[in-house]
Design a protein around this motif. Structure first.
Motif, PDB file in Angstrom:
ATOM      1  N   ILE A   1       6.976  -4.869   9.019  1.00 22.99           N
ATOM      2  CA  ILE A   1       8.258  -4.326   8.583  1.00 22.99           C
ATOM      3  C   ILE A   1       9.356  -5.301   9.033  1.00 22.99           C
ATOM      4  O   ILE A   1       9.456  -5.630  10.220  1.00 22.99           O
ATOM      5  N   ALA A   2      10.161  -5.777   8.075  1.00 25.44           N
ATOM      6  CA  ALA A   2      11.171  -6.807   8.361  1.00 25.44           C
ATOM      7  C   ALA A   2      12.114  -6.393   9.487  1.00 25.44           C
ATOM      8  O   ALA A   2      12.452  -7.201  10.351  1.00 25.44           O
ATOM      9  N   GLU A   3      12.539  -5.131   9.492  1.00 23.15           N
ATOM     10  CA  GLU A   3      13.471  -4.676  10.532  1.00 23.15           C
ATOM     11  C   GLU A   3      12.835  -4.773  11.923  1.00 23.15           C
ATOM     12  O   GLU A   3      13.497  -5.137  12.893  1.00 23.15           O
TER      13      GLU A   3
ATOM     14  N   ARG B   1       1.091  -3.018  10.082  1.00 21.00           N
ATOM     15  CA  ARG B   1       1.260  -1.698   9.451  1.00 21.00           C
ATOM     16  C   ARG B   1       0.480  -1.629   8.139  1.00 21.00           C
ATOM     17  O   ARG B   1       0.220  -2.653   7.510  1.00 21.00           O
ATOM     18  N   THR B   2       0.149  -0.414   7.728  1.00 24.05           N
ATOM     19  CA  THR B   2      -0.248  -0.145   6.354  1.00 24.05           C
ATOM     20  C   THR B   2       0.885   0.686   5.766  1.00 24.05           C
ATOM     21  O   THR B   2       1.563   1.425   6.486  1.00 24.05           O
ATOM     22  N   TYR B   3       1.097   0.534   4.481  1.00 18.83           N
ATOM     23  CA  TYR B   3       2.190   1.264   3.828  1.00 18.83           C
ATOM     24  C   TYR B   3       1.937   1.314   2.333  1.00 18.83           C
ATOM     25  O   TYR B   3       1.127   0.564   1.802  1.00 18.83           O
ATOM     26  N   ILE B   4       2.646   2.198   1.676  1.00 17.38           N
ATOM     27  CA  ILE B   4       2.623   2.288   0.223  1.00 17.38           C
ATOM     28  C   ILE B   4       3.906   1.649  -0.295  1.00 17.38           C
ATOM     29  O   ILE B   4       5.000   2.047   0.095  1.00 17.38           O
TER      30      ILE B   4
ATOM     31  N   ILE C   1       1.112   1.104  -4.455  1.00 16.64           N
ATOM     32  CA  ILE C   1      -0.088   0.420  -3.990  1.00 16.64           C
ATOM     33  C   ILE C   1      -0.050   0.321  -2.464  1.00 16.64           C
ATOM     34  O   ILE C   1       0.983  -0.023  -1.882  1.00 16.64           O
ATOM     35  N   GLU C   2      -1.187   0.648  -1.839  1.00 12.97           N
ATOM     36  CA  GLU C   2      -1.272   0.515  -0.384  1.00 12.97           C
ATOM     37  C   GLU C   2      -1.428  -0.959  -0.026  1.00 12.97           C
ATOM     38  O   GLU C   2      -2.215  -1.680  -0.637  1.00 12.97           O
TER      39      GLU C   2
END
Length: 136
Positions: A81-83, A66-69, A75-76
């Motif tokens: 994702i842990a879940e 994933r990409t995320y902020i 910050i990108e």
């Protein structure tokens, strides 16, 4: 002093001089449930009941990059994702307050290498089949 286990300097940096005296460094692990810091060790002298991995390592193919902020820094970043990872390979996920909290990315290497070894064996087998077919 040299006997200090942990030192916090005036700028808030934490130093643990008793860890990692040679090589490229020592990983310090934070248990998110308790806040305890401990040294990650790999030597056999710290382990018992050593066995081959028994989890379904093929689930690494289902982990979605994933990409995320990041909310606190805006910050990108890239990562997982842990879940989501917890649903596939819970052995690499740490919990805090009974919920997935963080991923131990270093531990992801274990199922990845396991799958690479399986792929290497499959490639070898396919090459041998191709070679046998070419000889006909």
């Amino acid at each position: 002093s040299s006997a200090d286990v942990m030192v916090i300097n005036s700028s808030g940096k934490v130093f643990m001089p008793s860890l990692g005296t040679s090589g490229s460094g020592t990983n310090v692990i934070i248990n998110p449930s308790t806040g305890e810091l401990y040294e990650e060790t790999s030597s056999l002298k710290f382990k018992e009941k050593v066995e081959d991995i028994k989890i379904d390592t093929s689930k690494i193919y289902d982990i979605q990059p994933r990409t995320y902020i990041r909310k606190e820094s805006d910050i990108e970043e890239i990562g997982f994702i842990a879940e989501e990872v917890n649903e596939l390979i819970p052995e690499v996920v740490s919990f805090k307050n009974d919920a997935p909290y963080s991923i131990n990315y270093a531990k992801l290497v274990v199922p990845i290498i396991t799958e690479m070894k399986k792929l290497k064996a499959e490639i070898k087998e396919l090459k041998e089949k191709i070679s046998a077919l070419e000889k006909k």
